[in-house]
Design an enzyme around this catalytic site. Sequence first.
Site, short mmCIF file in Angstrom:
data_model
loop_
_atom_site.label_atom_id
_atom_site.label_comp_id
_atom_site.label_asym_id
_atom_site.label_seq_id
_atom_site.Cartn_x
_atom_site.Cartn_y
_atom_site.Cartn_z
N GLY A 162 1.28 -0.92 -0.24
CA GLY A 162 0.19 0.23 -0.07
C GLY A 162 0.57 1.35 -0.04
O GLY A 162 1.68 1.41 0.32
N CYS A 163 -0.29 2.24 0.26
CA CYS A 163 1.01 3.66 -0.60
C CYS A 163 1.50 4.10 0.78
O CYS A 163 2.12 4.36 1.57
CB CYS A 163 -0.23 4.62 -1.05
SG CYS A 163 -1.95 4.59 -0.39
N TYR A 164 0.89 4.03 1.77
CA TYR A 164 1.48 4.64 3.16
C TYR A 164 1.96 3.61 3.42
O TYR A 164 3.06 4.12 4.28
CB TYR A 164 -0.53 4.97 4.38
CG TYR A 164 -1.25 5.69 3.92
CD1 TYR A 164 -0.77 6.59 4.17
CD2 TYR A 164 -2.64 5.23 4.22
CE1 TYR A 164 -1.39 8.02 4.20
CE2 TYR A 164 -2.97 6.12 4.43
CZ TYR A 164 -3.34 7.81 3.59
OH TYR A 164 -3.55 8.80 3.66
#
Lengths: 342, 342, 342, 342
Positions: free
Chosen positions: B148-150
């Site tokens: 994921g990005c986070y």
Amino acid sequence: MIKVGVVGGTGYTGVELLRLLAQHPEVDLVAITSRGEAGTPVADMFPSLRGRVALAFSDPASAALEKCDLVFFATPNGVAMQQAPALLEAGVKVIDLAADFRLKDANVWEKWYGMPHTSQRWLAEAVYGLPEVNRKSIRKASLVANPGCYPTATQLGFLPLVESGCIDVSSLIADVKSGVSGAGRKAETHILFSEASDNFKAYGVPGHRHLPEISQGLTLAAGRAVGLTFVPHLTPMIRGIHATLYARITREADFQAIFEQRYAKEPFVDVLPPKSHPETRSVRASNICRIALHRPQNGNTLVVLSVIDNLVKGAAGQAVQNMNLMFDFDECTGLSHVPVLP
Amino acid sequence: MIKVGVVGGTGYTGVELLRLLAQHPEVDLVAITSRGEAGTPVADMFPSLRGRVALAFSDPASAALEKCDLVFFATPNGVAMQQAPALLEAGVKVIDLAADFRLKDANVWEKWYGMPHTSQRWLAEAVYGLPEVNRKSIRKASLVANPGCYPTATQLGFLPLVESGCIDVSSLIADVKSGVSGAGRKAETHILFSEASDNFKAYGVPGHRHLPEISQGLTLAAGRAVGLTFVPHLTPMIRGIHATLYARITREADFQAIFEQRYAKEPFVDVLPPKSHPETRSVRASNICRIALHRPQNGNTLVVLSVIDNLVKGAAGQAVQNMNLMFDFDECTGLSHVPVLP
Amino acid sequence: MIKVGVVGGTGYTGVELLRLLAQHPEVDLVAITSRGEAGTPVADMFPSLRGRVALAFSDPASAALEKCDLVFFATPNGVAMQQAPALLEAGVKVIDLAADFRLKDANVWEKWYGMPHTSQRWLAEAVYGLPEVNRKSIRKASLVANPGCYPTATQLGFLPLVESGCIDVSSLIADVKSGVSGAGRKAETHILFSEASDNFKAYGVPGHRHLPEISQGLTLAAGRAVGLTFVPHLTPMIRGIHATLYARITREADFQAIFEQRYAKEPFVDVLPPKSHPETRSVRASNICRIALHRPQNGNTLVVLSVIDNLVKGAAGQAVQNMNLMFDFDECTGLSHVPVLP
Amino acid sequence: MIKVGVVGGTGYTGVELLRLLAQHPEVDLVAITSRGEAGTPVADMFPSLRGRVALAFSDPASAALEKCDLVFFATPNGVAMQQAPALLEAGVKVIDLAADFRLKDANVWEKWYGMPHTSQRWLAEAVYGLPEVNRKSIRKASLVANPGCYPTATQLGFLPLVESGCIDVSSLIADVKSGVSGAGRKAETHILFSEASDNFKAYGVPGHRHLPEISQGLTLAAGRAVGLTFVPHLTPMIRGIHATLYARITREADFQAIFEQRYAKEPFVDVLPPKSHPETRSVRASNICRIALHRPQNGNTLVVLSVIDNLVKGAAGQAVQNMNLMFDFDECTGLSHVPVLP
């Protein structure tokens, strides 16, 4: 590989040029000058270039630009006309991204730019760098005057109509909207985030320097003097120009076909299907101009919508396109980036 | 050249993947599927791809994805675990950009994602696609779970400290800010321009799905369970993640050196000089993560600043990096774009 | 009606103060001074005030401010400490919106502000203008030091916890995000639209001037020295501060109740229901502070979310609130604007 | 005090109306209806109204709107023509903020709005609520059709010229730019932040519903059919309309004086000095329209710049202005907010 220098790399046109040149396979970037920032690594000012541009800004005096094959001027107006002639005489080719060599009539230039023109000889030599009009001349030019951002979007939008002889060239209207980067990187109050964000305004309605540039180009295309009302606006976005152009029909024609034929072989002009609405983001960070044609309510007025990225096709990208032509590289070399959306 | 398919190309992760794949020299893009948009030319939905992606969206049923060498899933959570197994069994490699294969513990996954996991066999096989941690395994993987990005920004920022054993891993704090594209392209009120612009808010403070993903990664790195407070925020920008990370020092060390050594050979992680403040725009549209370390007032708390483009290093770019590893291409192929600034 | 003067009305704090004073029923605005803009009609610089503020900027020397009942200083740091004492000695009340009188310890002030403090007598007299803490003293004050924007949002968020004795005050973390107007109206490159838009960054992590101000306030509230890590960030919005505050629990309590009771009678502090996520736009152009409390995953860390409009409750609005107290007007007079959303 | 109801308060026009009514001294707000949100406290949906609007949305069926003195319809097109007649027949006054009663010719209405008009009797009775044209009729009206946002900015800009008889009314051009809130609060992809931010586009060039509304108004003013090309654009800002209007001069006159005289007594129209460039933010959150006149290069074309806040003078504010007229309150009551700048 050619040796390339950049004079004045601290503005938005400059950093965009560096972004493109750093990715160009035929370019050896040898000097980037800045009087104010001499000694500062370029990547300290523009962290996007960390690991990609190893040079520091150098002092213009010591930069040995005369050893370059090509020098770009990304300087304020008035600098290139002072410094380019010596380079040109030393056999260096020059592309000026400022306005010094754009207007053929030195008197007109002096009126709009408020200073004497000091290099009328080279003004006569300079080729106006709009490849869609002057490709042949650009290939042979020593000095190219890279067009302004508004003039690029506006001329590309009007040219097919003006050349067609089917519209009234005495009553052209160009309502053009620019992102804020078009106003440059010099700190001024009106382009602060808190002033320009969430806001929209026209400016320069009494007269903007790009007016004579556009008129000159369209007059050449029309074969007679055009009448143009040009209203620029500031839009709360970083990049992009959207020109909304109005022309009155004087003779019926298949206008969509006129556009498609005019630009059929142009690598960087994309004529959209009828009734399209091009968005500035559809060309963001790319050298493409997208154009759509409308005839609202089947009336007497044509509406042309033309979008570019002001820093690419409106400045640095077009300069690289001109470089490619001048050095006989494939015209698209280093300019094939897909637009960044969203 | 490998044959590549994309399942679900209508979201932001999808269009960004298409942008990168269209410029990748080793990729032959053969199918982009979308149930809802089957038949629509991809470039009609995303005009930035006009002239660059000639395909239309195809129906998943008829797309013959099993003839691809690699299929990307850029679909909502829950799709890949249904459709990928058949492809994997047919010998097609798969990279899932959604969350289906990110959490090793199916029970944890089911708790956070609110549905049963239907492919626990492949969950066990899947390699978590953070090259800075799992490069070797990724090279040999059939199925990669793209982070994921986070989690990418947060893990890259915390990893050197957690691995060093010099901080209290029971009290980590990650205050993370995301651009709005991280919320996807599905029309929802809270991400309308008029809601999200000129506004800032936290969300998901009671619990966000990226929390267990980050905890899993950091726990592996620490060798024991970490305690993490994770607060995501929505920021009025399109792209970018800025992680501000807080850790308490338990043993003195040269923390800057720890970061520099940890990432010395990483092509996409850039450790900035001490006291730097990385900006999200310095990585815009590129696959780079830039990290800076601070120890404010020479106190007991370290502050790590970590920025990525959520759609590139936080999604599509990292997926291409994983593809490069899986097919033994140079890891940077097709990922050398200079960030777009301004 | 009281006679009011404003010294230095050309910044954002100044124009916001004028917006509020122009609508305040008890205020007769008699002078707005600016050395640089003397003679310019105020409404020429700020067209939002056309028809509402008829004054021109006047020269500070000739403004007869000593005839005012109250003078606001909306000047750069260092001006009020020079000019306010003469007015105070003439019996004029003063509210300083800059930092000159905020820190009680002149040595600390000099260290952070980099200049000698020239009015230590009045520094001792000054009342820190946070009504939620010092309401009684403000009513009787001659000189009020109006709090900074970050300190207002951060102190209002931390105060109930710090006063409660239920948290570890040695490890407070304040991760705070500000709109760009907080950086002022002086033209500087880093706050240009093209730099600050579509971008997010931390700044001043090594040390920001608001750190000692917050520490001073929280130390007074706690009854002992607090330890604070304070990280400010620049967010691409015009107005608004969002403070995300972290504290470790040392003693169990009903924290939601603590907040609700602490602010039950406060007209401008709104404690939201549990698990809320206040947005900056919910207080845009109003004097309200909204606060929400979280305890993620029922762990050991409390997260407080606190939002204000930096120009209103963080500057001009709080100054008007202090004026209302000093002159015994209803505290809410002229401050009842409903927030502007969207 | 009058009893006021609002039908359909969940859109941007609705919440703006609530913001204004909550601060209006003559209004007792008794019901806000929403079929979809019945039972939800209004302040839960719009946190800006916490503490200011205590009502919950109520079901339209049970709202007892017939006991109101006035009901506003802030509903999608087609609702008011169904529901308003019963209220009108019960003696309740109605202001419709949608388009149902704006076009006098039901055939034209049906063509542009794509549905049959079900209340032609009330269409005949309705007064078009542009006070600068119809003030007297509005005072006596039972049913007011509140003008659209584009039509307000465009008509106010063109009216003095059209009435003067000095321009060619057959070739009017209106190039108009709107903030995104003008597109409403319904979740649609093209107005997502990630689509509409950092972007600019025209839309509806083949034909937009506000075209016949503007044409109707200008035709009445001119005394003969006008020819209008109308091009709307979407601008990345929340609020604001900027109309750039072009007209060809047919007879010389003192055009600046014509504007100043036309609007000399209008409380909400501000004619700027010659050569001004009004900004949308100069009217943000206020009911003011600011207008400037240009004659570029002393040529044959007049350029009028006209700005409003689309949610105030372009919708809710103008509706309150009409309410003030209908109930004989001072026309400016509750509308004297100073614009919010920055």
